[in-house]
Every structure is written in structure tokens, then in C-alpha cells.
Design an enzyme around this catalytic site. Sequence first.
Site, PDB file in Angstrom:
ATOM      1  CD  GLU A  66      10.288 101.157  19.826  1.00 51.89           C
ATOM      2  OE1 GLU A  66      10.940 101.808  20.650  1.00 51.89           O
ATOM      3  OE2 GLU A  66      10.554  99.976  19.541  1.00 51.89           O
ATOM      4  N   GLY A 125      16.608  98.946  11.867  1.00 52.56           N
ATOM      5  CA  GLY A 125      17.384  97.719  11.744  1.00 52.56           C
ATOM      6  C   GLY A 125      16.533  96.508  12.045  1.00 52.56           C
ATOM      7  CB  ALA A 126      15.736  94.290  14.029  1.00 51.45           C
ATOM      8  CG  MET A 127       9.628  96.469  16.247  1.00 53.14           C
ATOM      9  SD  MET A 127      10.163  97.794  17.344  1.00 53.14           S
ATOM     10  CE  MET A 127       9.114  97.475  18.753  1.00 53.14           C
ATOM     11  CG  HIS A 141      19.564  95.672  20.426  1.00 51.05           C
ATOM     12  ND1 HIS A 141      20.205  96.563  21.251  1.00 51.05           N
ATOM     13  CD2 HIS A 141      18.335  96.219  20.170  1.00 51.05           C
ATOM     14  CE1 HIS A 141      19.416  97.605  21.492  1.00 51.05           C
ATOM     15  NE2 HIS A 141      18.274  97.409  20.835  1.00 51.05           N
ATOM     16  CD  GLU A 142      15.871  94.637  17.750  1.00 53.19           C
ATOM     17  OE1 GLU A 142      14.849  94.830  18.436  1.00 53.19           O
ATOM     18  OE2 GLU A 142      16.627  95.561  17.388  1.00 53.19           O
ATOM     19  CG  HIS A 199      14.657  95.351  23.130  1.00 58.24           C
ATOM     20  ND1 HIS A 199      14.699  96.315  24.108  1.00 58.24           N
ATOM     21  CD2 HIS A 199      15.168  95.939  22.003  1.00 58.24           C
ATOM     22  CE1 HIS A 199      15.212  97.431  23.620  1.00 58.24           C
ATOM     23  NE2 HIS A 199      15.513  97.236  22.353  1.00 58.24           N
ATOM     24  CD  GLU A 203      15.780 100.699  22.056  1.00 55.99           C
ATOM     25  OE1 GLU A 203      16.813 100.005  21.866  1.00 55.99           O
ATOM     26  OE2 GLU A 203      14.658 100.352  21.645  1.00 55.99           O
TER      27      GLU A 203
END
Length: 853
Positions: free
Chosen positions: A124, A256-258, A292-293, A296, A315
Site C-alpha cells: 500500500e 506503523g503496520a499494514m 486497527h489492523e 481493517h 481509514e
Amino acid sequence: MSEQKTVYLADYQPYSHVVDSVDLTFRLHPTATRVLARLSLRPNPERKDRNHLRLDGEGVKLVSCSLDGQPITPTVDAQSLTIAAHELPNAPFILETEVEIAPEANTALEGLYMSNGMYCTQCEAEGFRKITYYPDRPDVMSRFKVRIESDLPVLLSNGNPTGQGPGWAEWDDPWPKPAYLFALVAGDLRAHSAKFATASGRPVDLNIWVRPGDEDRCAYAMDSLIRSMKWDEQAYGREYDLDVFNIVAVDDFNMGAMENKGLNIFNSRYVLASPETATDDDYARIEAIVAHEYFHNWTGNRITCRDWFQLCLKEGLTVYRDHQFSGDMRSAAVRRIEDVAVLRSRQFREDNGPLAHPVRPESFIEINNFYTATVYEKGAEVIGMLKSLVGETGYKRALDLYFDRHDGDAATIEDWLKVFEDVTGRDLSQFKLWYSEAGTPRLKVTENWDNGVYTLTFTQTNPPTPGQPEKQPKVIPIKVGLLNPNGDEIVPTIMLEMTRPRQSFRFEGLATKPVPSILRGFSAPVILDRKAPATERAFLLAHDTDPFNKWEAGRALAKEVLADMVLKAAPVSTNWLDAVAAVTFDETLDPAFRALCLRLPGEDDMAQTIHAMGRIPDPAKIHAARREMGGALAIRLGDGLSRLYKDLDDNAPFSPSAAQAGRRALKIAALGLLSRRDGGKLAASAFARARSMTEEIGALAALLDVQQGQSELVTFAARWGRDANVMDKWYALQIGYADPAEAAAVTARLIETPGFDWKNPNRFRSAIGAFAANHAAFHHRSGAGYRLVADWLLKLDPLNPQTAARVSTAFETWPRYDAARRKLARGELGRMLDTPGLSGDLSEMVERMLAAG
């Protein structure tokens, strides 16, 4: 400078072809990885024109290409592979390509790259095109099957594992996804594992993959994951949908992360935690980012965005959901205050400067530059306002419809708002302005009292922003309560819905003129302009039943006092000192809330406040006044501060719980103030006997704040020199607390420390990012701060344009300062822009900032 091409929302067209399936084979090699791709394509029925096939590709070497088994020679340039329309069948066909890439040479950390011997990906927003030729856009969703060939012991990709043997592994993701959600990891890793059963009984294997030796620091991340999965089932009715969920911790990571489907890749600092190495803030961030991840999976993966202009759809909604989760896991009131503080410090600053843009932009040059506080934090606030307007039941029904209607879709903001209109019958066309207009609305308030009738009159103004000189009035939900002069609440929280430029609301049948509590819970991301006497601020700090507004009253009073100190050389207000003392020693209040009330307004925040008053902020004066304010508070709190510290200094076993974290936050705040009085003696003792990283860092910060702690810095480095995440704190603390006149030299010296890897994004941010956050140092009148940051951005940009562009936002406030500083800052921005070979990422940011003046 690289060629700039602007992409416009208005130009959107569906892709020319549908990709029904993707089969990938990776033969991993550090300098010569081979990627074999087999794409099943057919003409897109939504496109009536017969079109050529264009696949995105950057930095990949084409080895071979065939169409339905026949070799072809497509047109290849630096950014794409194209097959002419007349060469394509008007029916389904198979396109096969083989390319070669060099992961070891990939310093941009986009696509497939290596981190200390581990292969990993970040796709991303547009990283997949650096892996192979493909339509790298979010509305092209397909099923992926992946085979990985390597002698490394752990080979991971998206979806479910379907087979493995010596030197290979295969994965199948049954859910269609865009290429930006593709992931691959290969390395010598160890798993921290657990089991989870969904609400319907589906068993799921959970793994957190880390380097050997880090297995014992994954427990909190795993606990956060399990709680997130349970919460999403209970709060939103969303179950997990694969047999396995993997998280991998990576040392070199831009973000931070994906949220890659089934294989989340994390910056290691947001996974690894133990009481000895992680602070309470680290634990809270790990909990929030893991949630959060994971969230998603539905709001981002199962339903993705049609194009990158809709980034706020996935987001903003997911940030709102992780805020809800963290509020449920911790103190909702404290979490709300912290979320708003972040919004104001990052997004309000962005909305008030040259980088202002709508939550949904109309155009971009580099999409990487729009992963911003506006898209994330303001996007979440817009969701919160929408929920306030439609109510809990309306929100739940709309979300259920959204998931049912758009599962498997690449959706738009229009799709999102339509489900709310269909469920509630509301017309949201005016509300949609929150997505299309930039800037922070100003809400001016006046009041009138007349024979038992109290009237509040609101006037909204929407200031001009780049490209949007004129704005329309917005829908603003304003939550209000009224208090009697004795502190009793006479009107509990109600919501007023403002839709016009000027609007009045009447409260009748009141016995006495009330004290208003306006914008409770920070019900809208606006700037409230209401003149209130210091006595009223102190009253609300003491009596308001809304936790946010209680804190806000103290914050507003502190900012008014500090502004007077800077602009009028006024003394520290005794009203403020007394009000803060009352809160500090009120044991009925949450310790975490009391700690927040002891936190002084930030220097950048004060610069923005003074600028909004029509005055030119002086960073040196703000710094000096803030230090004076802290010293006065330490004296006012007196011996009670020592007693408070002693009461909080218990020997309870460490727990990352919100209750314990709140007590430690108040204890460390007290220690910092006590150090102003004793020169750091108590802090030195606290450092020596610290039983957690929270206490160790808190004591070290207190020492550095009073220009002590050199021996403790040496001890800290000797103890933690091999832990990169902990050492990032060591660099950032020294730079953040350095004297403004010396901070540039301190930063330059630390960068020369053996083992300082400036190519690592975390380490770069711990030094250059921390320096830019030292307000008085970065804006020092000598210009040394501007020069230092510009030098390092130019050094990093050829290797990692994305990180360089993000750190460059340090310059976004340059127009608000005096002429001498503006000249120096503009000179450094101009020097960067004139540098040959500047990346598109950084050049776009610099151009936008220069356009402000």
C-alpha cells in the site's frame, strides 16, 4: 526533480479488464528474485470501448511474456507494460509474465524488500507494481494463489496454507482483494501462537512471528488481537473469515503496520513489549494498532476503496472503530481527551497551513503524501459526527446494511453515505461537505439571559484553504449541557444541530443564569471561539460533569495564562495554579485524568494559538514562558506533591492495565515537577530503582528536563544498546529535551554514534523527527534547525522518499513566524526543491509548502 503528474478524482474510469484470478510463484534471491505471474483476464463489461491492456510496473526487469501460451513482445517503459488493443482477444485470456527484481537493493521499503535477512513486502499504496506487472489500483480485486520457493524456514503469504515441503510453501486466499493487500514474508522466524474460536465456532490459528529471542515479548500483542476479535463480533457483528491469522514483526518499516489479508505486517515497535522494554504508552499503542489492523479485515479488506481518493472511507472508519475499542478497553474519557489532543496537534495544524486538503481530496500527485492526519483523524471525527446525528440505532442499522450491500466491493463515500440515507431517511448532501471541504470551522458563541430564557447563538465561519477560497456552512452537531452556579447540572447533555451560518437555541424555564458547557465530548472538529472569564474556566474544571469539557476548561485557562505570559510578560495566574492544584489532589478523579491536567500546553500548540490571535509567535519566548509556568506549578503544589508521589510509589506487580498505567502517569508527572524543585535528586533515585521501562524513561526525562542525567544516559545505553526499539527512546529523549540553542549540535553528535542506522525509518524519526518536534530548537533564530532537517531529508530522499516526505511536514508551519525565520525556512525549502533528482514524494510536499508564501 522527477516528472510530476496530477491524478484527478473526476477522471475515474473502471479498469479496462477484469482479473478473475492471479497465480504467483516467487523464487526468492536477494539480488535476483524471479516472480512468475499468471493472470486470468477478460474485457470489463463496464467499459464499452475496446481498450489496450496497461499493467503497472516499476523497477522490474521483464524476462518473458506470453498471451494464451504464445510469446509476445509488449511495449515496456519505466512505469508500465502495455499490449495494444488489436493484440488482445475480445474474450477471456491468460497473460503470463516472468520478471526479475532485487529485494536487497530496495531501500524505499515498498514492494518486496529485505530487512536484516528477512524478505517482506509493503504494497500500500502502489508497491505491488515494484514486484511484478499488474493493474495496481484498489478497484481491481482478484483471488490470489501464491507459491514461495526458498530455503528459509518460514514462508508466509495471504489466506490459508494449502501445502508445504522442503524449500516451498503454497497459500490460497479465497477472498478477492486488490494488489495493495498482497503480502509475503520469508525468514528465520519463531511463532508465538494461540487459538481462537469465532462466535459461530470457526477455529482460527493465531501466530505472531518474530526473530529468535523475541518470542517472550509478544503476549500483549496476542492478548490485544484476541480482545479485538471478540470486540468486533460483539460491537459490529463481524467474524474473522480465514483459518489462520498471522502477524509478522519487521524492523525496517515505513508505517506503523499494514492490514494485508490474513498476514498483517507490523513495525516491530508496535508488537514487542515487556515491562522492562516498553512504556505504558507503548502498550496502549500496541493495543490500538493491533485492533486497527484487525478491524481493517472488514473495513478495508472485505470492503475496500474504489480509488485512492476514497482512502478516508477505510481509514477514517477504521480509526473510529479502534478509538471505540480503546475507549471500551481503557478509560473512555481519558482516551477521548488523548484522541482530541492528537487531532489538534497534528490535524488542526495541517488544516491551518499549506498542506490543508479535504478528507477526500480531489487530486493528488503522490498518493503516499495523503496518508495524513486529515484522512485518518479528521476522517474518524466525521464518522463520529455522523453517528451523533443518526443515533446509536441508526448507526448500527446503517453499518449492517453497509456490510451486507458492499461486501466484496470497492466502495466510495457516496456508497457509504447512501446506506445512512436509506436507513434513516435523512438527506446528507450538506453533511457531505465535511468530506469535500478542507479547513477547520470556527464556531463563535454568544449568550443572552432574559427573564428565565437562556439563548446561545452560534456563528460558523469556514476559512479559506489552498484551492478553496470560499466554503459553505456545514452541519455541526453541538453537544451542550448547562450547570447552575452552585455546580449542579440543570440541563444534561443534549445535541444541537447547526445547519446555517448563524443559529440560535433557546433554553426556557430556568431559575438562574446557567454556566454553559459547550461542545461536550468534542462533538465536532471545530475551533470554539467564546470569551469566558478565568473564574468560569476554573468553575468548569471543578464542576463540569463532562470529562472532556472538564479537562478542556483547564487547558483553555492554561493557554490563556501562557499567552499572556508570552505577549504581556504577565505572571503565572494564581487562579490557574489553584485550579490545577484542586484537580491534582482530588482523589475522586481518575489518576490518568489528573495526569493529563498536569500536562502543560505544547509549544507548537501555543505558537498556533498566538498566530490565531493575529500575533507573531516567538518560539524562544514560548519556550521560556512554558518553563516558568512549570516551575511555578511545582512550587504551588508544595509538599502535597511529595506526598502524592509517595502514595503512588507502591510495589504492586507490574500490569499494563489502564488503572495501573494511570497511576504511573500521575506518579511520573509528579516526579517531573518535583525535579524542578530538587534538581533531579529524587529522579536519580527513581531511575536507579525503576522496575519498568515506564518508570525508567519517566525518571530519565525528569533528569534531562533539569539538565541532569548524563551518567544515567550512559547506564541506559549500556543496558539497552542492543535493543533498537528501546534505543530509539534514548535518542529521542536527549534531542527532545536538549537546550534549543544546542539541540542541532546534540542531534548531529548523536547521529555519529556507532550503530546509528539512519536508513532505518524508526531510527531516522527518533533523531530527525524528534529534533523537528523540539519547537524552539527547530525554529531557532540561527536557522540551524531548518538547515539540519533539510540536509537529512536530502540525504534520505534518494533511498526512502516516503519517509523523507513525511518528515518534511516539519516545515508546514513556516509562514506563521517572523520575517527572518520565514526567509531562512523558505531558503531551505527552495534549496531542497532545486536539488537535482528530488523524488516526486518530497518535491510535491515542498512545492505545496512553498506555495504558502
